[in-house]
Design a protein around this motif. Structure first.
Motif, PDB file in Angstrom:
ATOM      1  N   GLN A  87       0.837  -1.195   0.000  1.00  0.00           N
ATOM      2  CA  GLN A  87       0.000   0.000   0.000  1.00  0.00           C
ATOM      3  C   GLN A  87       0.881   1.256   0.000  1.00  0.00           C
ATOM      4  OE1 GLN A  87      -2.577   0.500   3.370  1.00  0.00           O
ATOM      5  NE2 GLN A  87      -3.733   2.138   2.397  1.00  0.00           N
ATOM      6  N   ARG A  88       2.022   1.181   0.724  1.00  0.00           N
ATOM      7  CA  ARG A  88       2.912   2.330   0.756  1.00  0.00           C
ATOM      8  C   ARG A  88       3.584   2.532  -0.610  1.00  0.00           C
ATOM      9  NH1 ARG A  88       4.365   4.195   5.479  1.00  0.00           N
ATOM     10  NH2 ARG A  88       4.435   2.130   6.399  1.00  0.00           N
ATOM     11  N   LEU A  91       1.157   4.267  -2.668  1.00  0.00           N
ATOM     12  CA  LEU A  91       1.081   5.683  -2.286  1.00  0.00           C
ATOM     13  C   LEU A  91       2.274   6.448  -2.858  1.00  0.00           C
ATOM     14  CD1 LEU A  91      -0.086   8.041  -0.563  1.00  0.00           C
ATOM     15  CD2 LEU A  91       1.440   7.270   1.268  1.00  0.00           C
ATOM     16  N   TYR A 110      -4.096  15.476   3.343  1.00  0.00           N
ATOM     17  CA  TYR A 110      -4.453  14.096   3.702  1.00  0.00           C
ATOM     18  C   TYR A 110      -3.379  13.358   4.496  1.00  0.00           C
ATOM     19  CZ  TYR A 110      -8.134  15.020   0.404  1.00  0.00           C
ATOM     20  OH  TYR A 110      -9.191  15.590  -0.234  1.00  0.00           O
ATOM     21  N   ARG A 136      -8.581  16.229  -7.445  1.00  0.00           N
ATOM     22  CA  ARG A 136      -7.800  15.524  -8.459  1.00  0.00           C
ATOM     23  C   ARG A 136      -6.756  14.606  -7.814  1.00  0.00           C
ATOM     24  NH1 ARG A 136      -6.701  20.962 -12.027  1.00  0.00           N
ATOM     25  NH2 ARG A 136      -8.770  21.173 -12.924  1.00  0.00           N
ATOM     26  N   LEU A 138      -6.826  13.339  -4.811  1.00  0.00           N
ATOM     27  CA  LEU A 138      -7.497  12.240  -4.122  1.00  0.00           C
ATOM     28  C   LEU A 138      -7.931  11.181  -5.123  1.00  0.00           C
ATOM     29  CD1 LEU A 138      -8.389  11.294  -1.367  1.00  0.00           C
ATOM     30  CD2 LEU A 138     -10.539  12.504  -1.686  1.00  0.00           C
ATOM     31  N   LEU A 141      -5.063   9.126  -5.762  1.00  0.00           N
ATOM     32  CA  LEU A 141      -4.806   8.238  -4.622  1.00  0.00           C
ATOM     33  C   LEU A 141      -5.795   7.073  -4.606  1.00  0.00           C
ATOM     34  CD1 LEU A 141      -4.007  10.392  -1.466  1.00  0.00           C
ATOM     35  CD2 LEU A 141      -2.451   9.186  -2.993  1.00  0.00           C
ATOM     36  N   ARG A 142      -7.033   7.375  -4.920  1.00  0.00           N
ATOM     37  CA  ARG A 142      -8.046   6.312  -4.927  1.00  0.00           C
ATOM     38  C   ARG A 142      -7.676   5.233  -5.934  1.00  0.00           C
ATOM     39  NH1 ARG A 142     -12.417   7.333  -2.020  1.00  0.00           N
ATOM     40  NH2 ARG A 142     -13.045   9.483  -1.621  1.00  0.00           N
ATOM     41  N   LEU A 145      -4.371   3.509  -4.434  1.00  0.00           N
ATOM     42  CA  LEU A 145      -4.549   2.713  -3.217  1.00  0.00           C
ATOM     43  C   LEU A 145      -5.747   1.782  -3.322  1.00  0.00           C
ATOM     44  CD1 LEU A 145      -3.758   5.403  -0.506  1.00  0.00           C
ATOM     45  CD2 LEU A 145      -2.231   3.814  -1.680  1.00  0.00           C
ATOM     46  N   GLY A 146      -6.814   2.307  -3.886  1.00  0.00           N
ATOM     47  CA  GLY A 146      -7.996   1.463  -4.039  1.00  0.00           C
ATOM     48  C   GLY A 146      -7.747   0.309  -4.974  1.00  0.00           C
TER      49      GLY A 146
END
Lengths: 149, 412
Positions: A87-88, A91, A110, A136, A138, A141-142, A145-146
């Protein structure tokens, strides 16, 4: 004890906290926190009034730079060392891919948990602009990470 | 914790038992701060001396430029005394950010430009092929010139207006020297001066091997600012290095370095070193009446800009912004830049990392900017657009499509 010394522990923790989220390594985060606070000390006369957001922003950028440097030398990494949290990694990849301003907003909003108004003040722009870049960033990131779930 | 949504949570990435800062951390920070201050002054410590130079240059006046002798050719030894051989420079050596222009003059040398507002000063446009144009009063005229008996195939690498409305431009001659030419009207070179360089054969691979002058320069009230490049390795002051930081062969030395040199008049035989220096490849991409110069490293959207303000204090330096194009406001207090090649952003220079606000969005890649008064001219995808720095209103300039643009510069 001067202002810098008084605020040192709090600002150091904030720099460390932001750096750790990005780099995921205690020693490296500590190193980045030290570098950030050293730069803060040098610029203290000019940035004391907004020291906290300045600190997290510089720490975030140093952390991203550190990840970027690490990517360049990753081919010499010892294979037996446990790899970083996926996950990192996602990111980090997302942050590296973001335009600088979106990245600043993402880090301040965030990762450092600053309110939108403080982010706007720090970046010298309107809250609306922060919302736009946050949205934008986020989104990126989605996806990053998602998509790893 | 901010609400990132149910599928996003950064909390697992945080250190929930962070180490508390102690005296060792504080001492380490103090030591690094001392090193940073020392390094800043060792690299930029000439600012105070430069201020004196700027004042002196202002007293002398830039008007002496036009009185300099015709066809002066002075050669002096390159900045670095390292023994070098006269090797030709090659494109892959990456010493000229815009490559080696072939200079293929366009057939038309005088074209009408529609949409040109009244009252604008002349605009210099240097195309990627080395062709030099000036737009003035709704017409674009070619100023490029060939060289009789010389390498007409070499286009201009860089060009800037002088305060008197004439133009100085550099070109590569026989791949072994750079000539600084003084153009006083279209197709007319009034004077030339050689900016010598040599090629260091054992320079680090992948870095510019020039010892001597690069092609970019700026002209301001202080005179002509040139870049002196030094091929590496160049030893420099080594900052504090924590044990945990990986080191490389470049930890305490640079593969290349540059310093700035100021000449009170462009054809003055010698300049004065400013004391401002960088440990890597640097080129000037803009200037203002306050003598700030841009220095960039990297390529494409990774070009990183630093504003060197010779007449300010080192702490005022703005740096770290990446982008494809940059321009300073005329008074030198703001910067226009494109961080992603599409958005035109404005930021102040009073803070070290002001990210600015978007003024305008281009339909295609921005590769050149210049700022005059309330107008910013934007080169994008072979087109020119005037953008109001006040409200972002944009007006396309039709009739003249410069293609890839190397340099834009407004006359004073």
């Amino acid at each position: 004890m001067d202002d810098f010394e008084l605020q040192f522990p709090l600002l150091y923790r904030r720099a460390y906290g932001v750096a750790f989220v990005v780099v995921g390594d205690r020693e490296e985060a500590r190193d980045i926190a030290q570098e950030t606070l050293a730069r803060l000390h040098v610029h203290w006369g000019k940035v004391a009034e907004f020291a906290a957001p300045w600190t997290v922003r510089v720490a975030g950028n140093l952390a991203v730079d550190s990840v970027r440097r690490r990517r360049r030398v990753r081919n010499v990494r010892v294979e037996s060392v446990p790899g970083p949290d996926p996950q990192r990694v996602d990111l980090q990849r997302a942050l590296l891919a973001l335009p600088r301003r979106q990245r600043d907003v993402v880090i301040l909003r965030y990762i450092a948990d600053l309110p939108e108004a403080d982010v706007a003040r720090t970046l010298g722009c309107s809250v609306g602009t922060v919302k736009t870049h946050a949205s934008r960033g986020l989104g990126a990131l989605r996806v990053a990470l998602g998509g790893s779930r | 914790m901010n609400d990132l949504g149910p599928d996003l949570d950064l909390d697992p990435l945080r250190d929930h038992n962070p180490p508390e800062p102690d005296d060792r951390d504080y001492e380490a920070v103090q030591a690094r701060a001392r090193t940073l201050r020392t390094r800043r002054w060792s690299m930029r410590g000439g600012a105070a001396a430069l201020l004196a130079i700027v004042v002196a240059a202002a007293a002398v006046g830039i008007s002496g430029m036009r009185d300099e002798g015709e066809s002066i050719r002075t050669t002096r030894s390159a900045a670095n005394t390292t023994p070098t051989t006269p090797l030709p420079i090659r494109p892959e050596m990456r010493c000229f950010p815009h490559g080696f222009p072939s200079h293929i003059p366009t057939a038309s040398r005088d074209v009408a430009v529609s949409g040109w507002p009244r009252g604008l000063p002349p605009l210099l446009v240097l195309e990627g092929n080395g062709d030099l144009w000036v737009i003035d009063g709704g017409r674009a005229r070619a100023w490029s010139t060939g060289r009789s008996g010389g390498p007409a195939a070499s286009g201009y690498l860089w060009a800037q207006f002088a305060p008197d409305g004439t133009i100085y431009a550099t070109r590569l001659v026989d791949t072994t020297e750079i000539d600084l030419e003084h153009l006083t009207k279209p197709d007319h070179v009034a004077g030339t001066q050689t900016l010598p360089f040599t090629v260091k054969p054992d320079a680090p691979a992948g870095y510019c091997p020039i010892d001597g002058y690069l092609a970019t320069f700026s002209i301001g009230p202080e005179g002509l600012v040139l870049i002196n490049h030094q091929a590496g390795p160049v030893a420099h002051h080594c900052p504090y290095i924590p044990k945990t930081t990986p080191t490389s062969e470049w930890t305490c030395q640079s593969p290349e370095a540059v310093t700035f040199e100021i000449r009170s008049t462009p054809f003055a035989p010698l300049g004065t070193q400013t004391g401002v220096g960088f440990g890597g490849y640097v080129t000037i991409v803009g200037d203002s009446t306050h003598a700030a110069a841009f220095a960039v490293e990297g390529e494409g959207v990774d070009r990183t800009v630093t504003v060197v303000r010779p007449n300010g204090t080192p702490e005022c330096c703005y740096g770290g912004q990446k982008g494809t194009a940059f321009a300073l406001s005329p008074e030198g207090s703001r910067i226009a830049f494109s961080s992603d090649g599409r958005h035109l952003d404005l930021a102040g220079l009073t803070r070290a990392q002001d990210a600015g606000q978007t003024l305008w969005t281009a339909p295609n890649r921005i590769d050149g900017l210049a700022w005059s008064g309330t107008w910013i001219v934007v080169a994008h995808g072979g087109n020119l657009t005037l953008v109001s720095a006040i409200n972002g209103d944009a007006f396309n300039l039709d009739g003249f499509a410069p293609g890839a643009t190397t340099t834009l510069d407004w006359a004073s």
